[in-house]
Motif scaffolding. Structure first.
Motif, PDB file in Angstrom:
ATOM      1  N   GLU A   1       0.848  -1.190   0.000  1.00 53.96           N
ATOM      2  CA  GLU A   1       0.000   0.000   0.000  1.00 53.96           C
ATOM      3  C   GLU A   1       0.885   1.242   0.000  1.00 53.96           C
ATOM      4  O   GLU A   1       2.019   1.202   0.473  1.00 53.96           O
ATOM      5  N   ILE A   2       0.358   2.334  -0.509  1.00 53.30           N
ATOM      6  CA  ILE A   2       1.076   3.605  -0.468  1.00 53.30           C
ATOM      7  C   ILE A   2       1.345   3.952   0.994  1.00 53.30           C
ATOM      8  O   ILE A   2       0.480   3.809   1.843  1.00 53.30           O
ATOM      9  N   GLY A   3       2.573   4.374   1.280  1.00 51.76           N
ATOM     10  CA  GLY A   3       2.972   4.721   2.640  1.00 51.76           C
ATOM     11  C   GLY A   3       3.700   3.606   3.375  1.00 51.76           C
ATOM     12  O   GLY A   3       4.264   3.836   4.439  1.00 51.76           O
ATOM     13  N   ASP A   4       3.701   2.392   2.811  1.00 58.39           N
ATOM     14  CA  ASP A   4       4.401   1.273   3.453  1.00 58.39           C
ATOM     15  C   ASP A   4       5.904   1.508   3.445  1.00 58.39           C
ATOM     16  O   ASP A   4       6.466   2.017   2.473  1.00 58.39           O
ATOM     17  N   ASP A   5       6.576   1.089   4.540  1.00 58.48           N
ATOM     18  CA  ASP A   5       8.030   1.043   4.568  1.00 58.48           C
ATOM     19  C   ASP A   5       8.452  -0.208   3.825  1.00 58.48           C
ATOM     20  O   ASP A   5       7.811  -1.258   3.923  1.00 58.48           O
ATOM     21  N   VAL A   6       9.556  -0.100   3.069  1.00 57.08           N
ATOM     22  CA  VAL A   6      10.055  -1.239   2.297  1.00 57.08           C
ATOM     23  C   VAL A   6      11.571  -1.351   2.452  1.00 57.08           C
ATOM     24  O   VAL A   6      12.248  -0.378   2.789  1.00 57.08           O
ATOM     25  N   LEU A   7      12.082  -2.550   2.209  1.00 55.06           N
ATOM     26  CA  LEU A   7      13.513  -2.793   2.115  1.00 55.06           C
ATOM     27  C   LEU A   7      13.817  -3.193   0.685  1.00 55.06           C
ATOM     28  O   LEU A   7      13.095  -3.986   0.085  1.00 55.06           O
ATOM     29  N   TYR A   8      14.908  -2.643   0.155  1.00 53.64           N
ATOM     30  CA  TYR A   8      15.294  -2.923  -1.228  1.00 53.64           C
ATOM     31  C   TYR A   8      16.813  -2.933  -1.331  1.00 53.64           C
ATOM     32  O   TYR A   8      17.523  -2.452  -0.451  1.00 53.64           O
TER      33      TYR A   8
END
Length: 78
Positions: free
Chosen positions: A15-22
């Motif tokens: 969802e928009i606003g989610d924290d992610v790792l990349y």
């Protein structure tokens, strides 16, 4: 409004606003970002310092279920 659902590498809903790792090509470290926009095949990620990154959905994972993500030492803080 777009009701289509999108999923990350681990098949978690995004969802928009989610924290992610990349991981950026050519590097080995995990980086933290935040979802700004969701497109048909790619997401735009805020990586800090007024910069963004566009990644396919299978190139990152959401971390909304991980507590204390900011305290992880293996993640570069941008």
């Amino acid at each position: 409004m777009n009701d289509k659902k999108y999923y990350d590498f681990l098949k978690q809903e995004i969802e928009i606003g989610d924290d992610v790792l990349y991981v950026v090509k050519g590097y080995r470290n995990l980086n933290k970002g935040k979802i700004l926009r969701l497109g048909e095949r790619k997401a735009t990620i805020d990586i800090g310092n007024d910069k963004t990154l566009i990644q396919f959905y299978d190139q990152f994972i959401t971390v909304k279920n991980i507590k204390n993500i900011d305290s992880l030492k293996s993640v570069n803080k941008r």
